[in-house]
Structures are given as C-alpha cells and as structure tokens.
Motif scaffolding. Structure first.
Motif, PDB file in Angstrom:
ATOM      1  N   LEU A  70      32.398  36.390  64.788  1.00 48.37           N
ATOM      2  CA  LEU A  70      33.576  36.655  63.961  1.00 48.37           C
ATOM      3  C   LEU A  70      34.677  37.323  64.781  1.00 48.37           C
ATOM      4  O   LEU A  70      35.870  37.080  64.551  1.00 48.37           O
ATOM      5  CB  LEU A  70      33.192  37.518  62.764  1.00 48.37           C
ATOM      6  N   ALA A  71      34.280  38.149  65.728  1.00 49.01           N
ATOM      7  CA  ALA A  71      35.266  38.822  66.585  1.00 49.01           C
ATOM      8  C   ALA A  71      35.829  37.888  67.643  1.00 49.01           C
ATOM      9  O   ALA A  71      37.007  37.977  68.000  1.00 49.01           O
ATOM     10  CB  ALA A  71      34.631  40.046  67.240  1.00 49.01           C
ATOM     11  N   GLN A  72      34.993  36.961  68.157  1.00 45.72           N
ATOM     12  CA  GLN A  72      35.424  36.013  69.185  1.00 45.72           C
ATOM     13  C   GLN A  72      34.892  34.626  68.814  1.00 45.72           C
ATOM     14  O   GLN A  72      33.873  34.185  69.352  1.00 45.72           O
ATOM     15  CB  GLN A  72      34.917  36.434  70.562  1.00 45.72           C
ATOM     16  N   PRO A  73      35.575  33.929  67.919  1.00 43.72           N
ATOM     17  CA  PRO A  73      35.075  32.655  67.377  1.00 43.72           C
ATOM     18  C   PRO A  73      35.342  31.463  68.294  1.00 43.72           C
ATOM     19  O   PRO A  73      36.160  30.589  67.990  1.00 43.72           O
ATOM     20  CB  PRO A  73      35.827  32.538  66.057  1.00 43.72           C
ATOM     21  N   GLU A  74      34.646  31.423  69.400  1.00 39.70           N
ATOM     22  CA  GLU A  74      34.870  30.387  70.402  1.00 39.70           C
ATOM     23  C   GLU A  74      34.695  28.995  69.792  1.00 39.70           C
ATOM     24  O   GLU A  74      33.705  28.720  69.107  1.00 39.70           O
ATOM     25  CB  GLU A  74      33.895  30.562  71.569  1.00 39.70           C
ATOM     26  N   GLY A  75      35.651  28.136  70.023  1.00 39.91           N
ATOM     27  CA  GLY A  75      35.600  26.773  69.530  1.00 39.91           C
ATOM     28  C   GLY A  75      36.125  26.603  68.124  1.00 39.91           C
ATOM     29  O   GLY A  75      36.357  25.480  67.675  1.00 39.91           O
ATOM     30  N   VAL A  76      36.312  27.710  67.400  1.00 41.47           N
ATOM     31  CA  VAL A  76      36.758  27.656  66.012  1.00 41.47           C
ATOM     32  C   VAL A  76      38.169  28.209  65.858  1.00 41.47           C
ATOM     33  O   VAL A  76      38.981  27.700  65.096  1.00 41.47           O
ATOM     34  CB  VAL A  76      35.772  28.416  65.098  1.00 41.47           C
ATOM     35  N   SER A  80      40.449  36.518  66.875  1.00 41.90           N
ATOM     36  CA  SER A  80      39.439  37.072  65.975  1.00 41.90           C
ATOM     37  C   SER A  80      39.686  36.655  64.529  1.00 41.90           C
ATOM     38  O   SER A  80      40.825  36.540  64.072  1.00 41.90           O
ATOM     39  CB  SER A  80      39.448  38.601  66.076  1.00 41.90           C
ATOM     40  N   LEU A  81      38.597  36.440  63.805  1.00 35.12           N
ATOM     41  CA  LEU A  81      38.673  36.135  62.373  1.00 35.12           C
ATOM     42  C   LEU A  81      38.692  37.407  61.531  1.00 35.12           C
ATOM     43  O   LEU A  81      38.762  37.336  60.304  1.00 35.12           O
ATOM     44  CB  LEU A  81      37.471  35.278  61.961  1.00 35.12           C
ATOM     45  N   LEU A  82      38.654  38.562  62.198  1.00 35.65           N
ATOM     46  CA  LEU A  82      38.560  39.842  61.508  1.00 35.65           C
ATOM     47  C   LEU A  82      39.843  40.648  61.653  1.00 35.65           C
ATOM     48  O   LEU A  82      40.543  40.551  62.661  1.00 35.65           O
ATOM     49  CB  LEU A  82      37.397  40.659  62.074  1.00 35.65           C
ATOM     50  N   SER A  83      40.127  41.461  60.628  1.00 29.44           N
ATOM     51  CA  SER A  83      41.226  42.419  60.695  1.00 29.44           C
ATOM     52  C   SER A  83      40.809  43.689  59.959  1.00 29.44           C
ATOM     53  O   SER A  83      40.024  43.634  59.010  1.00 29.44           O
ATOM     54  CB  SER A  83      42.508  41.831  60.094  1.00 29.44           C
ATOM     55  N   PRO A  84      41.315  44.851  60.371  1.00 29.50           N
ATOM     56  CA  PRO A  84      40.838  46.126  59.826  1.00 29.50           C
ATOM     57  C   PRO A  84      41.029  46.238  58.314  1.00 29.50           C
ATOM     58  O   PRO A  84      42.054  45.823  57.775  1.00 29.50           O
ATOM     59  CB  PRO A  84      41.692  47.161  60.561  1.00 29.50           C
ATOM     60  N   ARG A  85      40.019  46.815  57.632  1.00 24.21           N
ATOM     61  CA  ARG A  85      40.124  47.073  56.200  1.00 24.21           C
ATOM     62  C   ARG A  85      39.394  48.361  55.817  1.00 24.21           C
ATOM     63  O   ARG A  85      39.982  49.294  55.314  1.00 24.21           O
ATOM     64  CB  ARG A  85      39.552  45.883  55.402  1.00 24.21           C
ATOM     65  N   GLY A  86      38.102  48.426  56.047  1.00 24.95           N
ATOM     66  CA  GLY A  86      37.308  49.571  55.613  1.00 24.95           C
ATOM     67  C   GLY A  86      36.802  49.387  54.194  1.00 24.95           C
ATOM     68  O   GLY A  86      37.429  48.713  53.375  1.00 24.95           O
ATOM     69  N   GLU A  87      35.639  49.988  53.914  1.00 20.54           N
ATOM     70  CA  GLU A  87      35.078  49.956  52.557  1.00 20.54           C
ATOM     71  C   GLU A  87      34.785  51.386  52.114  1.00 20.54           C
ATOM     72  O   GLU A  87      34.018  52.102  52.761  1.00 20.54           O
ATOM     73  CB  GLU A  87      33.793  49.144  52.504  1.00 20.54           C
ATOM     74  N   LEU A  88      35.393  51.789  51.007  1.00 21.04           N
ATOM     75  CA  LEU A  88      35.205  53.115  50.440  1.00 21.04           C
ATOM     76  C   LEU A  88      34.274  52.994  49.247  1.00 21.04           C
ATOM     77  O   LEU A  88      34.579  52.302  48.274  1.00 21.04           O
ATOM     78  CB  LEU A  88      36.550  53.701  50.008  1.00 21.04           C
ATOM     79  N   LEU A  89      33.132  53.654  49.323  1.00 15.16           N
ATOM     80  CA  LEU A  89      32.138  53.611  48.253  1.00 15.16           C
ATOM     81  C   LEU A  89      32.237  54.891  47.435  1.00 15.16           C
ATOM     82  O   LEU A  89      32.203  55.998  47.996  1.00 15.16           O
ATOM     83  CB  LEU A  89      30.740  53.466  48.845  1.00 15.16           C
ATOM     84  N   LEU A  90      32.351  54.725  46.124  1.00 17.87           N
ATOM     85  CA  LEU A  90      32.575  55.864  45.224  1.00 17.87           C
ATOM     86  C   LEU A  90      31.457  55.955  44.196  1.00 17.87           C
ATOM     87  O   LEU A  90      31.052  54.945  43.611  1.00 17.87           O
ATOM     88  CB  LEU A  90      33.913  55.692  44.493  1.00 17.87           C
ATOM     89  N   ALA A  91      30.977  57.169  43.957  1.00 20.70           N
ATOM     90  CA  ALA A  91      29.904  57.368  42.989  1.00 20.70           C
ATOM     91  C   ALA A  91      30.324  58.368  41.917  1.00 20.70           C
ATOM     92  O   ALA A  91      30.932  59.390  42.224  1.00 20.70           O
ATOM     93  CB  ALA A  91      28.644  57.874  43.688  1.00 20.70           C
ATOM     94  N   THR A  92      30.001  58.037  40.677  1.00 19.70           N
ATOM     95  CA  THR A  92      30.049  59.012  39.596  1.00 19.70           C
ATOM     96  C   THR A  92      28.692  59.717  39.558  1.00 19.70           C
ATOM     97  O   THR A  92      27.769  59.363  40.311  1.00 19.70           O
ATOM     98  CB  THR A  92      30.313  58.320  38.254  1.00 19.70           C
ATOM     99  N   ASP A  93      28.546  60.692  38.676  1.00 21.84           N
ATOM    100  CA  ASP A  93      27.250  61.361  38.555  1.00 21.84           C
ATOM    101  C   ASP A  93      26.141  60.372  38.227  1.00 21.84           C
ATOM    102  O   ASP A  93      25.010  60.502  38.711  1.00 21.84           O
ATOM    103  CB  ASP A  93      27.320  62.441  37.460  1.00 21.84           C
TER     104      ASP A  93
END
Length: 372
Positions: A70-76, A80-93
C-alpha cells in the motif's frame, strides 16, 4: 462466445481484480463481473481506511503483510495509496470492556485523556468520554486508484475483464470448469470464487459445499461539515462499542451507524430507520446536531462464521478456489490476499506463516463445525 482460460475469476471487486492481476504474469486469466463496471458493490462503497490493528490476529497479520505494498504499490501506482488520517477510538462507561479488549495486544495505540481527544475533534462531548486512544498510523486508502491500477496491470499482462457477465450455471467435466454467463461461455481448469456476498451462491451453483458465509449490510451517510470547523485533518473517530463511526470525506462528514444486519445478497441500500438510529447515537457523542443528510448508501460485508477470510482450494472440489469472506477488511488486506491466492493457485510457497494459512483454509474446523 466461448472463451478458454487457465483461470476464471468470478467477481470484479478488489478481491477478484487484484488476484487476477497477480496471476496474470503466469496464467491466462479472465475475470467475470455481473455488473456493467468493476467494483460496483462492496469495493466501491468502502470506508477506505487502513487500520493496522483492525480485526482478529489473522487479519492483523494480513494487514501487516499488506502495508508495504500500500505504501509502495509497484506496478499499480507510481505513488503511495495511503495518506495520513489516524483513528480515534472513544469509549463511554458502557464500552469499557470492548475498549480494553481492542487495546489488548494492539500495537501503536496511544491512550489519550478526554481533553486530548477533544483537541483532535473539537465537536466531541467531553463528558461522554470515559476513555480514548489514537492509532496515529491509520491511513486513508485511495480505493479507486488501487482497483483501477490492478485492472490496468491485469489487462497489460494479457488478462481480460468481462462485465455484464452474470453467472447462469457452472459445471465441471474432464477437469475443466464451464461457466455460462449472459456474456457467453467461459472455461478453465481453475475457478476462483471471489463473488463477495454471492460466494456461497456461486459455490452452490458449482455443486460445491457452501461455508455459511453471511452478507451483512453496512450503511453510511454524508452530511455537511459542522459550521465553523476545518475538519480536513480530523482523524476517523469511532465508538468503541461499534455504535457509530465518522470521518472527513471530501470536505464533508461521513457517518456510519456501524450496522451489521443480515441481508440476502443484492444491490443493498441504506435503511432509513437504521440510519436515523445511528445518527441519534452519534449526536449523543458530539455537541453539534445533524441537520441534513446529503447522501446515503450501503454495502455488504460478507463474513465466514469465525469472521476470518476463506482462501484456498475447496477440499472436496478439484480446481475450485475460495477467495471470500473478507468482511470489512477487503481493501486493506487485498495486497496480501491477492498474493496468497496467486501463490496457492500456481503451487508456489507463500511468505505468510503456516498459522495464517491454516486459519484461512476452507477446510478449517470452524467452518466444518458450522456446517454440521
């Protein structure tokens, strides 16, 4: 029309197209897609994000194996097929058990205070956050560029994609599979079942034992960005109890109720009640109301009973290859699973460990147990 190939692949989503592209250097491959275009169903409706810690241990191994491509998609693709995003996981009680379970064994997640979560996504309702964690390495995937890149690679190597080729019947005689479609007859010694939500139906048509694959609907909506906020760099943010998730999408906000309602395989659409309930749960976690839905859609996430993909030759049917059950992980595991499919179909050794291969096998105990 009668077309003979070494391998026929049923399904023009990311699974089938990427596997065909990997096979094409060493075999004559034909992909059959029922719709007028490739990627019409699940592949074209993906949330399109790479989350290294998403899924069970087998899926996390596939995520790790897919990351370099995904970072170096040789032949495709040239970039890179990726770009920065991040995932924030949130919990209630109420979500703490699921939150702790997700973090257990995960790599690269950083616990945050409620205030730190609010700094990342200012519309969050701080008092609703019992715990938070961020996976900084989660990244957006350019889904269309990956799908079309694999398709170009396949064609460049002499493979073909036939659209409008809905399967009508499948038979096997003298070591050759014959697939009758609306676009003609196609034959090959090896048949790859990459039909997504229709994979069990394809197996049944071929006289192959089905695996209990379950298509589940996943809905999403697009709403305007909250007034007064630049959401461009916000991470995907999600409830740890799988009640909803949201992410910036082309200047707007995509929200999913994270539904998994069983459906018959078809061109699914969003259920208004499911969407409304999901948006209500989302509104409990933020300080801004949802005033307008601009667009809604749904796709199918197809799971095996143990929620692990099924990849390999059917034990009881010579030349019938399963590439199915990717669930919600199809895009981010496509590089690893397509390489595995090509290796197994062509009799090559896989770089994935034996534990992973056994967990993916169509003959594994979890599937046989489910079949009774």
């Amino acid at each position: 029309m009668n077309t003979s190939s070494d391998i026929v692949v049923i399904g023009g989503g990311i699974a089938g197209i990427s596997a065909a592209a990997r096979l094409a250097p060493d075999a004559k491959v034909t992909v059959l897609e029922a719709e007028p275009v490739i990627g019409h169903h699940s592949s074209g409706r993906s949330a399109a994000i790479f989350i290294r810690n998403y899924g069970n241990a087998t899926l996390r191994a596939l995520n790790a194996a897919s990351a370099p491509f995904l970072a170096q998609p040789e032949g495709v693709s040239e970039s890179s097929l990726l770009s920065p995003r991040g995932e924030l996981l949130l919990a209630t009680d109420e979500d703490m058990d699921q939150f702790d379970a997700y973090l257990d064994g995960s790599d690269g997640l950083e616990r945050l205070s409620p205030q730190q979560a609010l700094d990342l996504v200012p519309i969050l309702r701080q008092e609703a956050i019992a715990a938070a964690a961020i996976e900084w390495d989660a990244q957006d995937i350019d889904v269309d560029r990956m799908l079309q890149g694999f398709a170009r690679q396949l064609r460049h190597l002499g493979g073909s994609i036939v659209t409008g080729a809905g399967v009508q019947s499948i038979s096997r005689r003298d070591g050759v599979w014959t697939v009758m479609t609306a676009a003609g007859e196609f034959t090959a010694p090896v048949l790859v079942n990459a039909a997504g939500g229709w994979a069990d139906a394809v197996a049944k048509m071929a006289g192959v034992r089905t695996l209990g694959l379950a298509p589940l609907r996943r809905s999403a909506v697009l709403i305007p960005a909250p007034d007064g906020y630049d959401i461009t760099r916000w991470p995907l943010f999600a409830n740890a109890g799988d009640q909803w998730y949201a992410k910036p999408e082309a200047g707007k906000m995509m929200i999913s109720p994270a539904d998994e309602d069983p459906v018959e395989p078809h061109d699914v659409w969003a259920d208004d009640m499911v969407v409304a309930e999901g948006l209500h749960r989302f509104e409990q976690a933020v300080t801004v109301p949802v005033t307008r839905v601009e667009h809604s859609w749904a796709g199918m996430r197809t799971f095996a009973p143990d929620r692990t993909p099924v990849v390999g030759f059917a034990p009881e049917a010579e030349g019938f290859f399963w590439l199915a059950g990717q669930g919600g992980y199809g895009m981010q595991t496509a590089p690893a699973l397509s390489q595995l499919a090509a290796d197994l179909c062509l009799g090559r050794l896989s770089q994935l460990g034996q534990t992973v291969l056994e967990a993916l096998s169509p003959g594994r105990a979890a599937l046989n147990f489910q079949q009774g």
